[in-house]
Design an enzyme around this catalytic site. Sequence first.
Site, PDB file in Angstrom:
ATOM      1  N   ASP A  35      64.354  39.581  42.705  1.00 53.02           N
ATOM      2  CA  ASP A  35      64.918  40.898  42.488  1.00 53.02           C
ATOM      3  C   ASP A  35      65.959  41.159  43.552  1.00 53.02           C
ATOM      4  O   ASP A  35      65.723  40.869  44.725  1.00 53.02           O
ATOM      5  CB  ASP A  35      63.819  41.962  42.612  1.00 53.02           C
TER       6      ASP A  35
ATOM      7  N   GLU B  41      70.655  57.139  52.597  1.00 56.06           N
ATOM      8  CA  GLU B  41      72.119  57.089  52.512  1.00 56.06           C
ATOM      9  C   GLU B  41      72.729  57.912  53.649  1.00 56.06           C
ATOM     10  O   GLU B  41      73.644  57.464  54.319  1.00 56.06           O
ATOM     11  CB  GLU B  41      72.603  57.646  51.159  1.00 56.06           C
TER      12      GLU B  41
ATOM     13  N   THR C 178      71.216  69.860  46.564  1.00 57.68           N
ATOM     14  CA  THR C 178      70.485  70.316  45.386  1.00 57.68           C
ATOM     15  C   THR C 178      71.086  69.642  44.170  1.00 57.68           C
ATOM     16  O   THR C 178      72.234  69.189  44.193  1.00 57.68           O
ATOM     17  CB  THR C 178      70.603  71.846  45.182  1.00 57.68           C
TER      18      THR C 178
ATOM     19  N   THR D 193      74.342  71.686  43.011  1.00 59.34           N
ATOM     20  CA  THR D 193      75.617  71.520  43.724  1.00 59.34           C
ATOM     21  C   THR D 193      76.013  70.072  43.899  1.00 59.34           C
ATOM     22  O   THR D 193      77.163  69.735  43.992  1.00 59.34           O
ATOM     23  CB  THR D 193      75.533  72.170  45.116  1.00 59.34           C
ATOM     24  N   ARG D 194      75.013  69.175  43.901  1.00 53.81           N
ATOM     25  CA  ARG D 194      75.214  67.738  44.131  1.00 53.81           C
ATOM     26  C   ARG D 194      75.965  67.476  45.433  1.00 53.81           C
ATOM     27  O   ARG D 194      76.721  66.532  45.553  1.00 53.81           O
ATOM     28  CB  ARG D 194      75.931  67.087  42.943  1.00 53.81           C
TER      29      ARG D 194
ATOM     30  N   SER E 143      75.753  68.171  50.030  1.00 49.96           N
ATOM     31  CA  SER E 143      75.024  68.695  51.174  1.00 49.96           C
ATOM     32  C   SER E 143      76.009  68.802  52.330  1.00 49.96           C
ATOM     33  O   SER E 143      77.117  68.275  52.253  1.00 49.96           O
ATOM     34  CB  SER E 143      73.878  67.747  51.547  1.00 49.96           C
TER      35      SER E 143
ATOM     36  N   LYS F 212      79.603  66.901  51.823  1.00 49.73           N
ATOM     37  CA  LYS F 212      79.653  65.495  51.395  1.00 49.73           C
ATOM     38  C   LYS F 212      78.865  65.440  50.092  1.00 49.73           C
ATOM     39  O   LYS F 212      77.801  66.061  49.982  1.00 49.73           O
ATOM     40  CB  LYS F 212      79.002  64.630  52.478  1.00 49.73           C
TER      41      LYS F 212
ATOM     42  N   ASP G  51      56.377  44.136  39.597  1.00 52.67           N
ATOM     43  CA  ASP G  51      55.373  45.147  39.875  1.00 52.67           C
ATOM     44  C   ASP G  51      55.124  46.080  38.702  1.00 52.67           C
ATOM     45  O   ASP G  51      54.054  46.625  38.544  1.00 52.67           O
ATOM     46  CB  ASP G  51      55.764  45.957  41.120  1.00 52.67           C
TER      47      ASP G  51
ATOM     48  N   ASP H 177      56.964  44.353  33.597  1.00 51.46           N
ATOM     49  CA  ASP H 177      57.101  43.005  34.176  1.00 51.46           C
ATOM     50  C   ASP H 177      55.962  42.105  33.756  1.00 51.46           C
ATOM     51  O   ASP H 177      56.030  40.881  33.904  1.00 51.46           O
ATOM     52  CB  ASP H 177      57.088  43.062  35.710  1.00 51.46           C
TER      53      ASP H 177
END
Lengths: 540, 677
Positions: B309, B350, B381, B384-385, B387, B398, B512, B516
């Site tokens: 993977d 991130e 949120t 708004t996507r 922060s 951003k 997992d 699979d």
Amino acid sequence: MSSTAAGLLQVGVLVVALAVVHRPFGDHVARVYTGSEHTRIERAVYRVARVDPDSEQRWGTYARAVLGFSFVGVVLLFVLQRTQSVLPFDHGRGDVPTSTAFNTAISFVTNTNWQSYVPETVMGHTVQMVGLTVQNFVSGAVGMAVAVALVRGFTRSRADRLGNFWVDLTRGTLRVLLPVAFVFAIVLVASGVVMSLESGVDVDGHTVATAPVASQEAIKELGTNGGGVLNANSAHPFENPSGWTNLIEVFLILLIPVSLTRTFGTMVGDRRQGHVLLGVMGVLWTAVLGVIWAAEASGLRPLEGKELRFGIPSSALFANTTTATSTGAVNSMHDSFTGLGGGGTLLNMLFGEMTPGGVGTGLYSVLVMSVIAMFLAGLMVGRTPEYLGKKLGQREVTAAAVSILAMPALVLVGAGIAAVLPSTREALTNSGAHGLSEILYAYASASNNNGSAFAGITVTGDWFQASLAVCMAFGRFVPIVAVLCLAGSLAAQKKVPVTAGTLPTTGPLFATLLGGAIVLVAALTFVPALALGPIAEALL
Amino acid sequence: MTTTTDAPTRSPGESRGRQVSAGVFHPRQLLVSLPDALRKLHPRHQLRNPVVFVVWAGSILVTVFAAADPDVFTVAVAVWLWLTVLFAGLAEAVAEGRGKAQAESLRRTRGDAVARLTTGESVPGTALRVGDLVVVEAGEVIPGDGDVVEGIATVDESAITGESAPVIRESGGDRSAVTGGTAVLSDRIVVRITTKPGESFVDRMIGLVEGAQRQKTPNEVALTILLSTLTIVFLLAVVALQPFAIHSGGEQSVIVLTALLVCLIPTTIGALLSAIGIAGMDRLVQRNVLATSGRAVEAAGDVDTLLLDKTGTITWGNRRATEFVPVRGTSEEELARAARLSSLADGTPEGRSVVELCVRRYGLPAEPDEREKTGEFVPFTAQTRLSGIDLDGRRVRKGAASAFTLDADTRAVVDEISTRGGTPLVVAEDDRVLGVVRLSDVVKPGTRERFAELRAMGIRTVMVTGDNPLTARAIAAEAGVDDFLAEARPEDKMALIRREQDSGKLVAMTGDGTNDAPALAQSDVGVAMNTGTSAAKEAGNMVDLDSDPTKLIEIVEIGKQLLITRGALTTFSLANDLAKYFAILPAMFAGIHPQLDRLNVMRLDSPQSAILSAVIFNALIVVALVPLALRGVRYRPSSASALLRRNLLLYGVGGVITPFAGIWLIDLLVRLVPGIG
């Protein structure tokens, strides 16, 4: 030219001739066994024998066909000998005694050609030509058929059939053995080998025995049979009149065993696979030749039984070749060799007849040894062992082990019993270490289907006739059945692809491994026995 | 395909050193295992190992003869033959002993939990049936293996994984499996029992580590056949030697012949064979991997293709900031400062990676200073996507590109990053776009080297990812895998496995999720993550308790090491025979043929001391090789030829030389024993 230089020249000519001829001939043999066409004569044979040449057999059927064919061969040969007195050209030699007939029937059917009789006084020409010579051809063809079946096990994928024994037998006889034997019989007649239906010629008041020699001489060598038409075998000037015929005979002995490595390489689609087998065979053949030659050429020794017509190099060359190919023809008496020289001929047989071995038997024996070597090597590189894309699991290792186990078991048990039998003392002309060598040699020769004798031992007693016949039969057919079983389980597998993790079986590393395995197995098994025989003699 | 973001992110290159090794071997273990070894002298146990059985039978034979006519030599030979048998049992007992302690602690966890059914009744854990629904609350032990069907809880699985950090188990999805014997730390869950008592995961683990259910693996059987064949050959050679000796006028005693036989048969590998197998399993257990069969461990050594993977194995679990692309005249540093400010309060991986990049590349502080702490953080949120932070009247933001109005230049940058497989994060201050942060998959360090090694071993690596082909190609090239499967769905994975297998290859994979499971069952080596569903765990033939997908590579190495250890010790064992011949044969036969004394190259003192020394060497070498059998021989990934050459040299040539030295040294001591000679 000195004798050594002449000897080296002979070996050189032989090697060059084989190097040139084995390629086209090996490819020819490959075509014989892979082609789908039948000749008109073959069709006739199949019609008479009621065989469907286009149907194939599973390994069990193939094995039963081999055993059945050989059993019938033994019965026919036995009956032929026992009724000799009513057959033409028997020259008043009468029926062959029962124990001799039994021993001889098994001997010729198993491609051993151990002879516990004196041909000139026991075998008439009809038995020779119709019985023994026929077996010289077909027993050789049986060996090749089994070898080819094993090769098919490697080349086929997810298959349950190994080919048709009757087709393989017929083609091997008619397309490989017969043409070559025919040509060389004529060459040998032209070179002075006798061909006569008379019982003998009168020379200065003595009768010198003659026989239809040349026609049998060619197949005797070509089929790695070795059974002489005359008692002295290839030491007899009527069988082997000159240095020239001597070289031709050595060439004929080696022709098929050497070429079959090419056939193998061609059939599996990678010629290098064949080269490496031939390389290993060649190195061991050369090494033992060196030992015999050096041993014979060194030091003072009685000349009794030594071959004076050809000299030491030619004797060594012939002795080495005949014992390394399960032929058993002789041009000199191995019993009269030095301890080390005689030990060399014995060692060739104890290798299991695979340097290069008999027709077909040499190839399948060396492949079985490769399976064992690759099993160990595979472990050492951390993969489930494989050889030529086939996994070597429980079934394969068992089959290979049984095949390898047969010969040492027969030699050790047979020779062991013989050594303590009271009658053996009387049968031996030598006591002590050399006497033991003679016993070992007899059982090694029989169990490996070689057929040469160390002489010096009388083998006409019932014990020897019977026990050696048993050794010949089991030494031949136990490995054959095991090899066919191996072929069957290999053919059933799918092929594993070659990756960087696959151990290559073409380079010097594999050659070393295989050569080491051949020597090691023989050494570990036989060193204790050899210590009391040839080693004790050689260290004297 | 699900990802295992909660797996420990250890890169393949740094996984526990470069050599597969197991726990250290302590000589004390020999002593502790002695009682078990003595128990193994029972004939029923001996019959399972043909080579050692021959030694056992030989010991009895020699003991009978020694009792009839005792002298120092015969008694010494008898004692050392018995010691050889004992040492063989000891090797096995030590290997098993290492699992026993682990089994004991597991057994304690199983305990006797009481199960509360949803119907209200209470039953003992041992009386549960498949399909029962049980309620487990904080502080209680889960009574059996099952799937969470209701609720979410933190679970302490340290009893089986050794990992102290609790894990989250919730209904639905791929984190629903719970294991009996683990404890719920918080909340309440309802578990549907999926295995019968006695067949649970912990039960199977106990069986495995104890070696109770150990069956010989296919390769072990094949090797045993070969060793038995050799034993028969030597038996014949030795039995036939007596008539030859009689013929030569020097009958040998049964004691000497038995000594010769025991020295010749492959006792070393015969004695260590089962210990090697147990230790191989143990090495997996030490790495928190449970194999359901030894067969699977062997198959691991044969694997031709690894399906890996992408996420978690080849790249870090999360995308990371790798570049700042300023737009409209903003300087790179200005953009970096703004990006840092916007991410200071962003706890997502991130966000943290943005700060890390600022620290690494521009030397900006990782922690907010006093002034910055006064700012007002704006959390991310879904509406708004974005922060960010409001500080000193500046509004730094951003977020996803769609949250901003972009001009053509910025749009071009955003598109470029997207098409190359990255994720663009736009940074703006007071509605003025400053630039774009490139988030991309980062290949773990050392990955490329690791795959190159695998390639040298003949193993093809295939990266499996849900990414589009373009992105997948870029990462595949960077990581150095041989092939990739992009936009992979479970059925694509299945088809790939089938295709590989049809061409004769063995395939290993990790997985997992429930989806699979078919692929795990189809693959030759299927490693299920412990965090996964019980369906996945049932389908695979191994379970990794650490849920570390990179473990697959180690598993392959352990499989190979297991086979190599067998092969190496077999070779060693056979190579030893040469020296033993040189020791024993002259001793036996120099009396008949004095010239054979020239073979006594070690100049051993007397026939008796020579034979006894060989027997002692044969026994001691078993003990000496126990650590090697348990640890496994050294394995370095390299080509098959190189491996063979090395092992032939080490164990073949070494096996020839060692006994010459060993027997010679032992003889120096043995010759001092009064009565030998």
